[in-house]
Design a protein around this motif. Structure first.
Motif, PDB file in Angstrom:
ATOM      1  N   MET A 171       0.760  -1.158  -0.155  1.00  0.00           N
ATOM      2  CA  MET A 171       0.002   0.062   0.143  1.00  0.00           C
ATOM      3  C   MET A 171       1.012   1.298   0.123  1.00  0.00           C
ATOM      4  O   MET A 171       1.779   1.235   0.733  1.00  0.00           O
ATOM      5  CB  MET A 171      -0.897   0.030   1.241  1.00  0.00           C
ATOM      6  CG  MET A 171      -1.929   0.902   1.305  1.00  0.00           C
ATOM      7  SD  MET A 171      -3.062   1.073   2.679  1.00  0.00           S
ATOM      8  CE  MET A 171      -4.113  -0.013   1.943  1.00  0.00           C
ATOM      9  N   ALA A 172       0.464   1.990  -0.828  1.00  0.00           N
ATOM     10  CA  ALA A 172       1.435   3.197  -1.057  1.00  0.00           C
ATOM     11  C   ALA A 172       1.282   4.388   0.080  1.00  0.00           C
ATOM     12  O   ALA A 172       2.536   5.035   0.504  1.00  0.00           O
ATOM     13  CB  ALA A 172       1.324   3.952  -2.205  1.00  0.00           C
ATOM     14  N   ASN A 173       0.282   4.381   0.779  1.00  0.00           N
ATOM     15  CA  ASN A 173      -0.018   5.469   1.766  1.00  0.00           C
ATOM     16  C   ASN A 173      -0.692   4.830   3.039  1.00  0.00           C
ATOM     17  O   ASN A 173      -1.988   5.048   3.039  1.00  0.00           O
ATOM     18  CB  ASN A 173      -0.775   6.666   1.220  1.00  0.00           C
ATOM     19  CG  ASN A 173      -0.763   7.949   2.215  1.00  0.00           C
ATOM     20  OD1 ASN A 173       0.133   7.854   3.424  1.00  0.00           O
ATOM     21  ND2 ASN A 173      -1.487   8.915   2.053  1.00  0.00           N
ATOM     22  N   PRO A 174      -0.257   3.856   3.586  1.00  0.00           N
ATOM     23  CA  PRO A 174      -1.046   3.353   4.614  1.00  0.00           C
ATOM     24  C   PRO A 174      -1.331   4.186   5.972  1.00  0.00           C
ATOM     25  O   PRO A 174      -0.616   5.250   6.206  1.00  0.00           O
ATOM     26  CB  PRO A 174      -0.293   2.128   5.229  1.00  0.00           C
ATOM     27  CG  PRO A 174       1.175   2.639   4.952  1.00  0.00           C
ATOM     28  CD  PRO A 174       1.082   3.489   3.662  1.00  0.00           C
ATOM     29  N   SER A 175      -2.665   3.998   6.271  1.00  0.00           N
ATOM     30  CA  SER A 175      -3.083   4.784   7.449  1.00  0.00           C
ATOM     31  C   SER A 175      -2.170   4.387   8.692  1.00  0.00           C
ATOM     32  O   SER A 175      -1.778   3.129   8.929  1.00  0.00           O
ATOM     33  CB  SER A 175      -4.586   4.603   7.638  1.00  0.00           C
ATOM     34  OG  SER A 175      -4.827   3.444   8.117  1.00  0.00           O
ATOM     35  N   ARG A 176      -2.425   5.360   9.585  1.00  0.00           N
ATOM     36  CA  ARG A 176      -1.566   4.850  10.937  1.00  0.00           C
ATOM     37  C   ARG A 176      -2.433   5.845  12.038  1.00  0.00           C
ATOM     38  O   ARG A 176      -3.068   6.811  11.792  1.00  0.00           O
ATOM     39  CB  ARG A 176       0.015   5.267  11.026  1.00  0.00           C
ATOM     40  CG  ARG A 176       0.195   6.675  10.613  1.00  0.00           C
ATOM     41  CD  ARG A 176       1.792   6.728  10.432  1.00  0.00           C
ATOM     42  NE  ARG A 176       2.055   7.101   8.878  1.00  0.00           N
ATOM     43  CZ  ARG A 176       2.980   7.757   8.511  1.00  0.00           C
ATOM     44  NH1 ARG A 176       4.112   7.636   9.421  1.00  0.00           N
ATOM     45  NH2 ARG A 176       3.066   8.116   7.374  1.00  0.00           N
ATOM     46  N   PRO A 177      -2.230   5.390  13.253  1.00  0.00           N
ATOM     47  CA  PRO A 177      -2.920   6.055  14.445  1.00  0.00           C
ATOM     48  C   PRO A 177      -2.705   7.570  14.445  1.00  0.00           C
ATOM     49  O   PRO A 177      -1.509   7.928  14.042  1.00  0.00           O
ATOM     50  CB  PRO A 177      -2.224   5.307  15.624  1.00  0.00           C
ATOM     51  CG  PRO A 177      -1.780   4.183  15.237  1.00  0.00           C
ATOM     52  CD  PRO A 177      -1.469   4.355  13.780  1.00  0.00           C
ATOM     53  N   LEU A 178      -3.558   8.460  14.746  1.00  0.00           N
ATOM     54  CA  LEU A 178      -3.350   9.790  14.930  1.00  0.00           C
ATOM     55  C   LEU A 178      -2.713  10.114  16.305  1.00  0.00           C
ATOM     56  O   LEU A 178      -3.199   9.528  17.395  1.00  0.00           O
ATOM     57  CB  LEU A 178      -4.658  10.466  14.970  1.00  0.00           C
ATOM     58  CG  LEU A 178      -4.838  11.953  14.885  1.00  0.00           C
ATOM     59  CD1 LEU A 178      -3.989  12.721  13.768  1.00  0.00           C
ATOM     60  CD2 LEU A 178      -6.073  12.412  15.300  1.00  0.00           C
ATOM     61  N   LEU A 179      -1.669  10.847  16.079  1.00  0.00           N
ATOM     62  CA  LEU A 179      -0.798  11.110  17.529  1.00  0.00           C
ATOM     63  C   LEU A 179      -1.445  12.438  18.087  1.00  0.00           C
ATOM     64  O   LEU A 179      -1.323  13.349  17.553  1.00  0.00           O
ATOM     65  CB  LEU A 179       0.534  11.355  17.028  1.00  0.00           C
ATOM     66  CG  LEU A 179       1.529  10.230  16.476  1.00  0.00           C
ATOM     67  CD1 LEU A 179       2.940  10.628  16.050  1.00  0.00           C
ATOM     68  CD2 LEU A 179       1.538   8.961  17.231  1.00  0.00           C
ATOM     69  N   THR A 180      -2.212  12.094  19.285  1.00  0.00           N
ATOM     70  CA  THR A 180      -2.944  13.203  20.008  1.00  0.00           C
ATOM     71  C   THR A 180      -2.251  13.744  21.089  1.00  0.00           C
ATOM     72  O   THR A 180      -2.713  14.658  21.654  1.00  0.00           O
ATOM     73  CB  THR A 180      -4.372  12.710  20.099  1.00  0.00           C
ATOM     74  OG1 THR A 180      -4.222  11.536  20.989  1.00  0.00           O
ATOM     75  CG2 THR A 180      -5.102  12.135  18.817  1.00  0.00           C
ATOM     76  N   ARG A 181      -1.208  13.108  21.694  1.00  0.00           N
ATOM     77  CA  ARG A 181      -0.638  13.355  22.933  1.00  0.00           C
ATOM     78  C   ARG A 181      -0.214  14.819  22.690  1.00  0.00           C
ATOM     79  O   ARG A 181       0.677  15.354  21.764  1.00  0.00           O
ATOM     80  CB  ARG A 181       0.505  12.535  23.395  1.00  0.00           C
ATOM     81  CG  ARG A 181       0.993  12.962  24.715  1.00  0.00           C
ATOM     82  CD  ARG A 181       2.370  12.163  25.030  1.00  0.00           C
ATOM     83  NE  ARG A 181       1.603  10.873  25.726  1.00  0.00           N
ATOM     84  CZ  ARG A 181       2.276   9.874  26.089  1.00  0.00           C
ATOM     85  NH1 ARG A 181       3.497   9.729  25.610  1.00  0.00           N
ATOM     86  NH2 ARG A 181       1.808   8.919  26.748  1.00  0.00           N
ATOM     87  N   GLY A 182      -0.626  15.702  23.821  1.00  0.00           N
ATOM     88  CA  GLY A 182      -0.091  17.006  23.671  1.00  0.00           C
ATOM     89  C   GLY A 182      -0.846  18.013  22.824  1.00  0.00           C
ATOM     90  O   GLY A 182      -0.714  19.353  22.906  1.00  0.00           O
ATOM     91  N   LEU A 183      -1.937  17.398  22.238  1.00  0.00           N
ATOM     92  CA  LEU A 183      -2.665  18.340  21.357  1.00  0.00           C
ATOM     93  C   LEU A 183      -3.729  19.128  22.209  1.00  0.00           C
ATOM     94  O   LEU A 183      -4.147  18.498  23.060  1.00  0.00           O
ATOM     95  CB  LEU A 183      -3.470  17.773  20.215  1.00  0.00           C
ATOM     96  CG  LEU A 183      -2.595  16.953  19.028  1.00  0.00           C
ATOM     97  CD1 LEU A 183      -3.605  16.289  18.071  1.00  0.00           C
ATOM     98  CD2 LEU A 183      -1.937  18.207  18.152  1.00  0.00           C
ATOM     99  N   PRO A 184      -4.116  20.299  22.080  1.00  0.00           N
ATOM    100  CA  PRO A 184      -5.034  21.037  22.897  1.00  0.00           C
ATOM    101  C   PRO A 184      -6.422  20.571  22.310  1.00  0.00           C
ATOM    102  O   PRO A 184      -6.506  20.055  21.103  1.00  0.00           O
ATOM    103  CB  PRO A 184      -4.897  22.412  22.450  1.00  0.00           C
ATOM    104  CG  PRO A 184      -4.329  22.409  21.000  1.00  0.00           C
ATOM    105  CD  PRO A 184      -3.224  21.180  21.031  1.00  0.00           C
ATOM    106  N   SER A 185      -7.405  20.649  23.121  1.00  0.00           N
ATOM    107  CA  SER A 185      -8.759  20.438  23.007  1.00  0.00           C
ATOM    108  C   SER A 185      -9.107  21.360  21.671  1.00  0.00           C
ATOM    109  O   SER A 185      -8.515  22.524  21.657  1.00  0.00           O
ATOM    110  CB  SER A 185      -9.759  20.533  24.051  1.00  0.00           C
ATOM    111  OG  SER A 185      -9.193  19.909  25.171  1.00  0.00           O
ATOM    112  N   PHE A 186     -10.078  20.909  20.984  1.00  0.00           N
ATOM    113  CA  PHE A 186     -10.485  21.909  19.647  1.00  0.00           C
ATOM    114  C   PHE A 186     -12.025  21.586  19.600  1.00  0.00           C
ATOM    115  O   PHE A 186     -12.548  20.623  20.031  1.00  0.00           O
ATOM    116  CB  PHE A 186      -9.412  21.732  18.549  1.00  0.00           C
ATOM    117  CG  PHE A 186      -9.757  20.279  17.676  1.00  0.00           C
ATOM    118  CD1 PHE A 186      -9.007  19.435  18.101  1.00  0.00           C
ATOM    119  CD2 PHE A 186     -10.572  20.225  16.705  1.00  0.00           C
ATOM    120  CE1 PHE A 186      -9.075  18.034  17.455  1.00  0.00           C
ATOM    121  CE2 PHE A 186     -10.942  19.048  15.993  1.00  0.00           C
ATOM    122  CZ  PHE A 186      -9.929  17.948  16.441  1.00  0.00           C
ATOM    123  N   LEU A 187     -12.301  22.465  18.644  1.00  0.00           N
ATOM    124  CA  LEU A 187     -13.930  22.412  18.336  1.00  0.00           C
ATOM    125  C   LEU A 187     -14.175  22.090  16.859  1.00  0.00           C
ATOM    126  O   LEU A 187     -13.415  22.620  15.933  1.00  0.00           O
ATOM    127  CB  LEU A 187     -14.424  24.116  18.425  1.00  0.00           C
ATOM    128  CG  LEU A 187     -15.691  24.313  18.077  1.00  0.00           C
ATOM    129  CD1 LEU A 187     -16.541  23.659  18.976  1.00  0.00           C
ATOM    130  CD2 LEU A 187     -16.123  25.950  18.117  1.00  0.00           C
TER     131      LEU A 187
END
Length: 82
Positions: A1-17
């Motif tokens: 697969m040319a562009n495999p998905s992977r988990p979104l790294l969310t540690r340290g991200l602020p809450s958003f709307l």
């Protein structure tokens, strides 16, 4: 697969709307915001896309409050159709 998905790294991200219309894209918007702790998705009870540019006052008010004060609305917030 040319562009495999992977988990979104969310540690340290602020809450958003996120804002999604209940007619079309709320579920996809909420599936993304739910990955980031403390984030909120506002539901707009009508059709449309690009809520901040739509002229709909309720979504614009919530987005502006978030962008200027970093204050999120309560979870489960719904904007009535305008």
């Amino acid at each position: 697969m040319a562009n495999p998905s992977r988990p979104l790294l969310t540690r340290g991200l602020p809450s958003f709307l996120g804002v999604g219309t209940m007619w079309f894209d709320y579920a996809s918007t909420e599936s993304f915001t739910s990955m980031i702790r403390g984030s909120v998705t506002v539901a707009y009870d009508g059709p449309g896309h690009v809520m901040y540019l739509s002229g709909k006052q309720c979504p614009i008010r919530h987005a502006t409050t978030y962008l200027t004060n970093l204050t999120l609305p309560e979870p489960g917030t719904v904007c009535p159709v305008e």
